[in-house]
Design an enzyme around this catalytic site. Sequence first.
Site, PDB file in Angstrom:
ATOM      1  N   GLY A  30      86.757  -5.455  56.954  1.00 40.11           N
ATOM      2  CA  GLY A  30      86.789  -4.017  57.180  1.00 40.11           C
ATOM      3  C   GLY A  30      86.839  -3.689  58.660  1.00 40.11           C
ATOM      4  N   HIS A  33      91.711  -2.376  62.213  1.00 38.80           N
ATOM      5  CA  HIS A  33      92.401  -1.899  63.411  1.00 38.80           C
ATOM      6  C   HIS A  33      93.857  -2.361  63.347  1.00 38.80           C
ATOM      7  CE1 HIS A  33      91.875  -6.021  64.678  1.00 38.80           C
ATOM      8  NE2 HIS A  33      90.559  -5.900  64.668  1.00 38.80           N
ATOM      9  N   HIS A  36      94.624  -5.846  61.966  1.00 36.36           N
ATOM     10  CA  HIS A  36      94.665  -5.965  60.501  1.00 36.36           C
ATOM     11  C   HIS A  36      95.945  -5.325  59.959  1.00 36.36           C
ATOM     12  CE1 HIS A  36      90.217  -5.849  61.321  1.00 36.36           C
ATOM     13  NE2 HIS A  36      90.285  -6.932  60.574  1.00 36.36           N
ATOM     14  N   GLN A  60      78.719 -15.990  56.933  1.00 34.13           N
ATOM     15  CA  GLN A  60      79.361 -16.456  58.164  1.00 34.13           C
ATOM     16  C   GLN A  60      78.664 -15.932  59.420  1.00 34.13           C
ATOM     17  OE1 GLN A  60      83.227 -14.595  56.894  1.00 34.13           O
ATOM     18  NE2 GLN A  60      83.480 -14.236  59.072  1.00 34.13           N
ATOM     19  N   ASP A 149      91.754 -15.364  65.649  1.00 31.19           N
ATOM     20  CA  ASP A 149      90.711 -16.278  65.171  1.00 31.19           C
ATOM     21  C   ASP A 149      91.374 -17.631  64.945  1.00 31.19           C
ATOM     22  OD1 ASP A 149      88.362 -14.522  64.938  1.00 31.19           O
ATOM     23  OD2 ASP A 149      89.670 -13.419  63.589  1.00 31.19           O
ATOM     24  N   GLN A 152      89.583 -20.472  63.075  1.00 32.43           N
ATOM     25  CA  GLN A 152      89.512 -20.103  61.651  1.00 32.43           C
ATOM     26  C   GLN A 152      90.854 -20.374  60.960  1.00 32.43           C
ATOM     27  OE1 GLN A 152      87.604 -16.426  59.968  1.00 32.43           O
ATOM     28  NE2 GLN A 152      89.655 -15.594  60.092  1.00 32.43           N
ATOM     29  N   VAL A 175      97.317  -9.058  68.265  1.00 36.34           N
ATOM     30  CA  VAL A 175      97.705  -7.705  68.681  1.00 36.34           C
ATOM     31  C   VAL A 175      96.749  -7.291  69.802  1.00 36.34           C
ATOM     32  CG1 VAL A 175      98.010  -5.305  67.951  1.00 36.34           C
ATOM     33  CG2 VAL A 175      98.518  -7.171  66.362  1.00 36.34           C
TER      34      VAL A 175
HETATM   35  O1  PAF Z   1      88.573 -13.037  59.857  1.00 36.92           O
HETATM   36  C1  PAF Z   1      87.800 -12.392  59.127  1.00 36.92           C
HETATM   37  O2  PAF Z   1      87.777 -11.158  59.129  1.00 36.92           O
HETATM   38  C2  PAF Z   1      86.851 -13.160  58.210  1.00 36.92           C
HETATM   39  O3  PAF Z   1      86.402 -14.334  58.802  1.00 36.92           O
HETATM   40  C3  PAF Z   1      87.438 -13.433  56.818  1.00 36.92           C
HETATM   41  C4  PAF Z   1      88.654 -14.336  56.904  1.00 36.92           C
HETATM   42  C5  PAF Z   1      87.820 -12.113  56.164  1.00 36.92           C
HETATM   43  C6  PAF Z   1      86.398 -14.134  55.951  1.00 36.92           C
HETATM   44  O4  PAF Z   1      85.261 -13.360  55.787  1.00 36.92           O
END
Ligand code: PAF
Length: 282
Positions: A30, A33, A36, A60, A149, A152, A175
Amino acid sequence: MIVANSKRELLEWRRSLDSDARLGFVPTMGALHEGHRSLLRAARKSGVTVAASVFVNPTQFGPNEDLDQYPRTREADEAALREEGVDFVWFADAAEVYPTGFATEVRVPLLAAGLCGRSRPTHFAGVATVVLKLLNLFRPSQLFMGRKDFQQLVLIRRLVLDLDLELDVVGCDIVRDPDGLALSSRNVKLSEAGRVAALALNRGLLAARELFKAGERDAVKLVLEASRLAMADPRASLEYIELVDSVHLKALESVERGGVLAIAARVDGVRLIDNIALGEID
Ligand code: PAF
């Protein structure tokens, strides 16, 4: 756009799709921005049905991290998802994602230990666990994630490969605001002066890239150039700057084909990360 508030609604919707339906999935926490939105647009552009999840995943966040302060902006998020033409969103609830008795953890230790993992030792297990759960529930053909990220993204690519998940992981470009600051939901917490200090991170990365373009390949020299600028503002306290390869996250001594220069720092108590590719990366 269908808005689901329960796992049951999500599963019913997923079962209602044709078995050969191609689904693009954008997992989020959520506080949406432009970063996303760029993922949602990439999904939309690829011609698939677009689904998103909004869930501030507690597993996390470490014990002293900002779970309680993490921005929660459901109304604005819903509006943004509608604007981007999303077909389906699940606003997930922690009690449904992690019901009483939940006892499983997904870990990718080789990729989770370095970089951000040094200061956030439990973070990537939380990410890997929730992302695998979401992939099992949504069963997408494409997963869209941001390159900001970076660790990730690399770790989720590995998880998808290692566990034989049949989907493509699409990495989307970082971005940035016009001044160069990489977009993050946490940027709203920066003071005006903090924002100026935060810009030094990107300036450091850009300076290293200029040096790379001029022919420098030595990792120490490239890292030093980035740190010189990134640490120029005393408000920014550096956590790491490292040059690594984009698959195994191994530290590079020199950049032959390509690598990623990744940085993490704290400004105004806000943890910021950024990175830049040098040369060709996968
Ligand atoms: O990058 C994120 O916003 C989070 O780490 C994700 C991938 C939604 C997992 O909670």
